[in-house]
Scaffold this motif. Sequence first.
Motif, PDB file in Angstrom:
ATOM      1  N   GLY A  48       0.795  -1.220   0.000  1.00  0.00           N
ATOM      2  CA  GLY A  48       0.000   0.000   0.000  1.00  0.00           C
ATOM      3  C   GLY A  48       0.829   1.273   0.000  1.00  0.00           C
ATOM      4  O   GLY A  48       0.283   2.371  -0.019  1.00  0.00           O
ATOM      5  N   ARG A  49       2.163   1.135   0.038  1.00  0.00           N
ATOM      6  CA  ARG A  49       3.044   2.301  -0.008  1.00  0.00           C
ATOM      7  C   ARG A  49       3.692   2.377  -1.385  1.00  0.00           C
ATOM      8  O   ARG A  49       3.661   1.432  -2.153  1.00  0.00           O
ATOM      9  N   THR A  50       4.301   3.530  -1.678  1.00  0.00           N
ATOM     10  CA  THR A  50       4.959   3.712  -2.966  1.00  0.00           C
ATOM     11  C   THR A  50       6.446   3.967  -2.747  1.00  0.00           C
ATOM     12  O   THR A  50       6.937   3.940  -1.612  1.00  0.00           O
ATOM     13  N   GLU A  51       7.153   4.274  -3.826  1.00  0.00           N
ATOM     14  CA  GLU A  51       8.577   4.585  -3.735  1.00  0.00           C
ATOM     15  C   GLU A  51       8.831   5.899  -2.987  1.00  0.00           C
ATOM     16  O   GLU A  51       9.964   6.223  -2.659  1.00  0.00           O
ATOM     17  N   ARG A  52       7.762   6.646  -2.643  1.00  0.00           N
ATOM     18  CA  ARG A  52       7.892   7.904  -1.885  1.00  0.00           C
ATOM     19  C   ARG A  52       7.709   7.695  -0.379  1.00  0.00           C
ATOM     20  O   ARG A  52       7.685   8.657   0.387  1.00  0.00           O
ATOM     21  N   TYR A  53       7.618   6.460   0.027  1.00  0.00           N
ATOM     22  CA  TYR A  53       7.429   6.106   1.437  1.00  0.00           C
ATOM     23  C   TYR A  53       8.569   6.679   2.286  1.00  0.00           C
ATOM     24  O   TYR A  53       9.741   6.512   1.966  1.00  0.00           O
ATOM     25  N   LEU A  66       5.057  17.558  -1.846  1.00  0.00           N
ATOM     26  CA  LEU A  66       6.145  16.751  -2.408  1.00  0.00           C
ATOM     27  C   LEU A  66       5.614  15.498  -3.099  1.00  0.00           C
ATOM     28  O   LEU A  66       6.399  14.648  -3.520  1.00  0.00           O
ATOM     29  N   GLY A  67       4.311  15.382  -3.163  1.00  0.00           N
ATOM     30  CA  GLY A  67       3.713  14.191  -3.760  1.00  0.00           C
ATOM     31  C   GLY A  67       3.679  13.003  -2.825  1.00  0.00           C
ATOM     32  O   GLY A  67       3.534  11.864  -3.264  1.00  0.00           O
ATOM     33  N   VAL A  68       3.794  13.263  -1.526  1.00  0.00           N
ATOM     34  CA  VAL A  68       3.770  12.198  -0.524  1.00  0.00           C
ATOM     35  C   VAL A  68       2.372  12.150   0.079  1.00  0.00           C
ATOM     36  O   VAL A  68       1.938  13.101   0.736  1.00  0.00           O
ATOM     37  N   GLY A  69       1.675  11.049  -0.159  1.00  0.00           N
ATOM     38  CA  GLY A  69       0.335  10.882   0.384  1.00  0.00           C
ATOM     39  C   GLY A  69       0.372  10.348   1.803  1.00  0.00           C
ATOM     40  O   GLY A  69       1.429   9.921   2.298  1.00  0.00           O
ATOM     41  N   PRO A  70      -0.756  10.352   2.490  1.00  0.00           N
ATOM     42  CA  PRO A  70      -0.811   9.884   3.873  1.00  0.00           C
ATOM     43  C   PRO A  70      -0.277   8.469   4.081  1.00  0.00           C
ATOM     44  O   PRO A  70       0.347   8.193   5.108  1.00  0.00           O
ATOM     45  N   ALA A  71      -0.491   7.579   3.126  1.00  0.00           N
ATOM     46  CA  ALA A  71      -0.009   6.204   3.279  1.00  0.00           C
ATOM     47  C   ALA A  71       1.513   6.120   3.185  1.00  0.00           C
ATOM     48  O   ALA A  71       2.107   5.131   3.613  1.00  0.00           O
ATOM     49  N   ASP A  72       2.145   7.154   2.642  1.00  0.00           N
ATOM     50  CA  ASP A  72       3.592   7.131   2.439  1.00  0.00           C
ATOM     51  C   ASP A  72       4.388   7.894   3.495  1.00  0.00           C
ATOM     52  O   ASP A  72       5.577   8.146   3.318  1.00  0.00           O
ATOM     53  N   LEU A  73       3.756   8.268   4.587  1.00  0.00           N
ATOM     54  CA  LEU A  73       4.477   8.959   5.654  1.00  0.00           C
ATOM     55  C   LEU A  73       4.154   8.311   6.989  1.00  0.00           C
ATOM     56  O   LEU A  73       2.987   8.155   7.348  1.00  0.00           O
ATOM     57  N   GLU A  74       5.204   7.935   7.696  1.00  0.00           N
ATOM     58  CA  GLU A  74       5.065   7.467   9.071  1.00  0.00           C
ATOM     59  C   GLU A  74       5.946   8.348   9.942  1.00  0.00           C
ATOM     60  O   GLU A  74       7.088   8.638   9.591  1.00  0.00           O
ATOM     61  N   VAL A  75       5.396   8.790  11.054  1.00  0.00           N
ATOM     62  CA  VAL A  75       6.097   9.694  11.962  1.00  0.00           C
ATOM     63  C   VAL A  75       6.058   9.091  13.354  1.00  0.00           C
ATOM     64  O   VAL A  75       5.009   8.630  13.805  1.00  0.00           O
ATOM     65  N   VAL A  76       7.193   9.100  14.015  1.00  0.00           N
ATOM     66  CA  VAL A  76       7.224   8.660  15.411  1.00  0.00           C
ATOM     67  C   VAL A  76       7.991   9.691  16.223  1.00  0.00           C
ATOM     68  O   VAL A  76       9.043  10.180  15.805  1.00  0.00           O
TER      69      VAL A  76
END
Length: 128
Positions: A56-61, A91-101
């Motif tokens: 479900g992620r892309t190369e922009r993960y 930047l073309g980064v969707g919600p599925a491609d960003l994880e923050v901790v």
Amino acid sequence: MAQLKVYGRDTFLRQVRQELSDLLHAAAVDVLQLPPAKRFHRFFPMAAEDFPTPEGRTERYLVVEVLLFEGRSVAAKKAFYARLYRDVAALGVGPADLEVVLLETPRHDWAVRGLPGDELDLPYRVEV
């Protein structure tokens, strides 16, 4: 005090590194109230085989780890997440491609400029 680590595929992360650094810094200053002159960012561009993308992620993960002194409110942390999700869209980064901790530690668990963190005279409030 905070340090940010960003992990991502080398083919994408190298292209957006400066713009990503700028938006991370703006969010940290505006929302977490970090000093504008402090920018401690580390980027870890990785080959695809070293940074597999979950389904479900892309190369922009991207994975963003923020190490910081404890003390921010839950509301401030959620506002920081929301700001990042909003801003990385440019930047073309969707919600599925960003994880923050956010990894919080007591000030005494850091040493900076030869002093334990709880002995530093900080020019800003940690409690937000």
